[in-house]
Scaffold this motif. Structure first.
Motif, PDB file in Angstrom:
ATOM      1  N   GLU A 104      13.352  43.656  51.152  1.00  0.00           N
ATOM      2  CA  GLU A 104      13.902  44.763  50.064  1.00  0.00           C
ATOM      3  C   GLU A 104      15.213  45.219  50.243  1.00  0.00           C
ATOM      4  N   ARG A 105      15.712  45.225  51.501  1.00  0.00           N
ATOM      5  CA  ARG A 105      17.082  45.491  51.531  1.00  0.00           C
ATOM      6  C   ARG A 105      17.950  44.440  51.103  1.00  0.00           C
ATOM      7  N   GLN A 106      17.594  43.228  51.275  1.00  0.00           N
ATOM      8  CA  GLN A 106      18.331  42.102  50.868  1.00  0.00           C
ATOM      9  C   GLN A 106      18.506  42.108  49.232  1.00  0.00           C
ATOM     10  N   GLU A 107      17.253  42.359  48.451  1.00  0.00           N
ATOM     11  CA  GLU A 107      17.236  42.536  47.039  1.00  0.00           C
ATOM     12  C   GLU A 107      18.006  43.520  46.317  1.00  0.00           C
ATOM     13  N   ALA A 108      18.074  44.603  47.216  1.00  0.00           N
ATOM     14  CA  ALA A 108      18.950  45.661  46.745  1.00  0.00           C
ATOM     15  C   ALA A 108      20.348  45.336  46.258  1.00  0.00           C
ATOM     16  N   GLY A 109      21.069  44.362  46.946  1.00  0.00           N
ATOM     17  CA  GLY A 109      22.283  43.808  46.481  1.00  0.00           C
ATOM     18  C   GLY A 109      23.363  45.170  46.296  1.00  0.00           C
ATOM     19  N   VAL A 110      24.366  44.586  45.406  1.00  0.00           N
ATOM     20  CA  VAL A 110      25.522  45.478  44.940  1.00  0.00           C
ATOM     21  C   VAL A 110      25.372  45.790  43.684  1.00  0.00           C
ATOM     22  N   GLU A 111      25.368  47.281  43.240  1.00  0.00           N
ATOM     23  CA  GLU A 111      25.394  47.602  41.967  1.00  0.00           C
ATOM     24  C   GLU A 111      26.609  47.395  41.211  1.00  0.00           C
ATOM     25  N   TRP A 112      26.742  47.041  39.919  1.00  0.00           N
ATOM     26  CA  TRP A 112      27.831  46.744  39.474  1.00  0.00           C
ATOM     27  C   TRP A 112      28.044  47.574  38.088  1.00  0.00           C
ATOM     28  N   ALA A 113      28.938  48.166  37.821  1.00  0.00           N
ATOM     29  CA  ALA A 113      29.357  49.048  36.750  1.00  0.00           C
ATOM     30  C   ALA A 113      30.722  48.905  36.255  1.00  0.00           C
ATOM     31  N   GLY A 114      31.051  48.943  34.912  1.00  0.00           N
ATOM     32  CA  GLY A 114      32.249  48.817  34.359  1.00  0.00           C
ATOM     33  C   GLY A 114      32.207  48.842  32.805  1.00  0.00           C
ATOM     34  N   ASP A 115      33.176  48.877  32.283  1.00  0.00           N
ATOM     35  CA  ASP A 115      33.254  48.842  30.856  1.00  0.00           C
ATOM     36  C   ASP A 115      34.493  47.980  30.612  1.00  0.00           C
ATOM     37  N   GLU A 116      34.139  46.610  31.086  1.00  0.00           N
ATOM     38  CA  GLU A 116      35.493  45.505  30.822  1.00  0.00           C
ATOM     39  C   GLU A 116      35.251  45.274  29.290  1.00  0.00           C
ATOM     40  N   PRO A 117      36.420  44.778  28.924  1.00  0.00           N
ATOM     41  CA  PRO A 117      36.655  44.484  27.524  1.00  0.00           C
ATOM     42  C   PRO A 117      35.988  43.058  27.154  1.00  0.00           C
ATOM     43  N   ASP A 118      36.149  42.335  28.091  1.00  0.00           N
ATOM     44  CA  ASP A 118      35.762  40.705  27.597  1.00  0.00           C
ATOM     45  C   ASP A 118      34.440  40.566  28.621  1.00  0.00           C
ATOM     46  N   PRO A 119      33.233  40.401  27.948  1.00  0.00           N
ATOM     47  CA  PRO A 119      31.973  40.210  28.690  1.00  0.00           C
ATOM     48  C   PRO A 119      31.931  38.853  29.909  1.00  0.00           C
ATOM     49  N   SER A 120      32.611  38.016  29.272  1.00  0.00           N
ATOM     50  CA  SER A 120      32.849  36.433  29.979  1.00  0.00           C
ATOM     51  C   SER A 120      33.669  36.529  31.360  1.00  0.00           C
ATOM     52  N   ARG A 121      34.785  37.359  30.952  1.00  0.00           N
ATOM     53  CA  ARG A 121      35.601  37.659  32.016  1.00  0.00           C
ATOM     54  C   ARG A 121      35.219  38.563  33.166  1.00  0.00           C
ATOM     55  N   ALA A 122      34.401  39.534  32.515  1.00  0.00           N
ATOM     56  CA  ALA A 122      33.768  40.548  33.655  1.00  0.00           C
ATOM     57  C   ALA A 122      32.532  40.025  34.361  1.00  0.00           C
ATOM     58  N   HIS A 123      31.958  38.870  33.828  1.00  0.00           N
ATOM     59  CA  HIS A 123      31.048  38.262  34.637  1.00  0.00           C
ATOM     60  C   HIS A 123      31.356  37.266  35.568  1.00  0.00           C
ATOM     61  N   ASP A 124      32.572  36.635  35.118  1.00  0.00           N
ATOM     62  CA  ASP A 124      33.027  35.752  36.143  1.00  0.00           C
ATOM     63  C   ASP A 124      33.608  36.645  37.224  1.00  0.00           C
ATOM     64  N   GLY A 125      34.343  37.850  36.923  1.00  0.00           N
ATOM     65  CA  GLY A 125      34.811  38.624  38.074  1.00  0.00           C
ATOM     66  C   GLY A 125      33.674  39.207  38.905  1.00  0.00           C
ATOM     67  N   ARG A 126      32.560  39.614  38.407  1.00  0.00           N
ATOM     68  CA  ARG A 126      31.629  40.076  39.297  1.00  0.00           C
ATOM     69  C   ARG A 126      31.101  38.906  40.086  1.00  0.00           C
ATOM     70  N   GLU A 127      30.728  37.793  39.283  1.00  0.00           N
ATOM     71  CA  GLU A 127      30.520  36.802  40.198  1.00  0.00           C
ATOM     72  C   GLU A 127      31.291  36.303  41.400  1.00  0.00           C
ATOM     73  N   ALA A 128      32.543  36.417  40.867  1.00  0.00           N
ATOM     74  CA  ALA A 128      33.605  36.084  42.275  1.00  0.00           C
ATOM     75  C   ALA A 128      33.438  37.160  43.157  1.00  0.00           C
ATOM     76  N   TRP A 129      33.336  38.257  42.715  1.00  0.00           N
ATOM     77  CA  TRP A 129      33.577  39.502  43.583  1.00  0.00           C
ATOM     78  C   TRP A 129      32.078  39.627  44.522  1.00  0.00           C
ATOM     79  N   GLY A 130      31.038  39.300  43.867  1.00  0.00           N
ATOM     80  CA  GLY A 130      29.655  39.190  44.584  1.00  0.00           C
ATOM     81  C   GLY A 130      29.610  37.974  45.537  1.00  0.00           C
ATOM     82  N   GLY A 131      30.432  36.998  45.205  1.00  0.00           N
ATOM     83  CA  GLY A 131      30.464  35.891  46.299  1.00  0.00           C
ATOM     84  C   GLY A 131      31.119  36.493  47.699  1.00  0.00           C
TER      85      GLY A 131
END
Length: 190
Positions: A104-131
């Motif tokens: 359960e603790r592992q599944e909680a993960g990190v919550e992401w929030a933001g109003d980035e203008p470019d969804p694909s760049r935001a996704h890539d950034g979140r993915e990189a930051w998550g990694g």
């Protein structure tokens, strides 16, 4: 307007700008460091609300040190924040450790929030930051702190050692080990 004020009030208003300037400088420091402090706390605590609480507690504690010279604020703030993170980790271990499973603790993960203008760049950034966050979480605590303070916060070795409460040689050792481990874990992001 000064004529209408009593003499004591005029004296107080003349003294207020210097106090406000000091507070504005500390306020500016805290505004400038808030986002980085949150990321540092979130990586250490793995929970958004706990990270926000730790950063807020550290900032409130800093208000008591506003009379210190500005060059002392950075190491002092990181020392306070690090202490708050360690305290929160200890409290969580004692209070909540027995209530939830590791899955359960592992599944909680990190919550992401933001109003980035470019969804694909935001996704890539979140993915990189998550990694990066996942790789940082896999590191031992001291290595994670050394890497975050030296590389992400760009503190010098002496300041990092002071914040971590260890020698400069220990900081260098922890940083070297952290870089080696992160390099192995983050091969996909090259």
């Amino acid at each position: 307007m000064l004529d209408a004020m009593p003499a004591d009030a005029a004296t107080l208003s003349a003294a207020a700008p210097t106090e406000a300037a000091g507070a504005a400088t500390l306020e500016g420091f805290l505004d400038g460091i808030a986002a980085r402090a949150f990321r540092f706390a979130e990586a250490g605590l793995r929970h958004r609300e706990d990270a926000l609480d730790a950063v807020q507690d550290a900032m409130v504690k800093m208000l008591g040190y506003r009379d210190r010279p500005a060059e002392e604020w950075t190491p002092l703030f990181w020392t306070i924040l690090r202490s708050r993170i360690v305290d929160a980790q200890r409290r969580r271990t004692l209070r909540l450790g027995w209530m939830t499973s590791a899955d359960e603790r592992q599944e909680a993960g990190v919550e992401w929030a933001g109003d980035e203008p470019d969804p694909s760049r935001a996704h890539d950034g979140r993915e990189a930051w998550g990694g990066l966050v996942a790789a940082l979480r896999a590191l031992p605590r001291r290595q994670r702190e050394a890497f975050t303070l030296r590389v992400l916060e760009e503190l010098d070795v002496a300041t990092t050692a002071r914040v971590m409460g260890c020698s400069e040689g220990s900081v260098k050792t922890h940083l070297s080990r952290a870089r080696d481990a992160l390099q192995k874990q983050l091969e996909d992001f090259r």
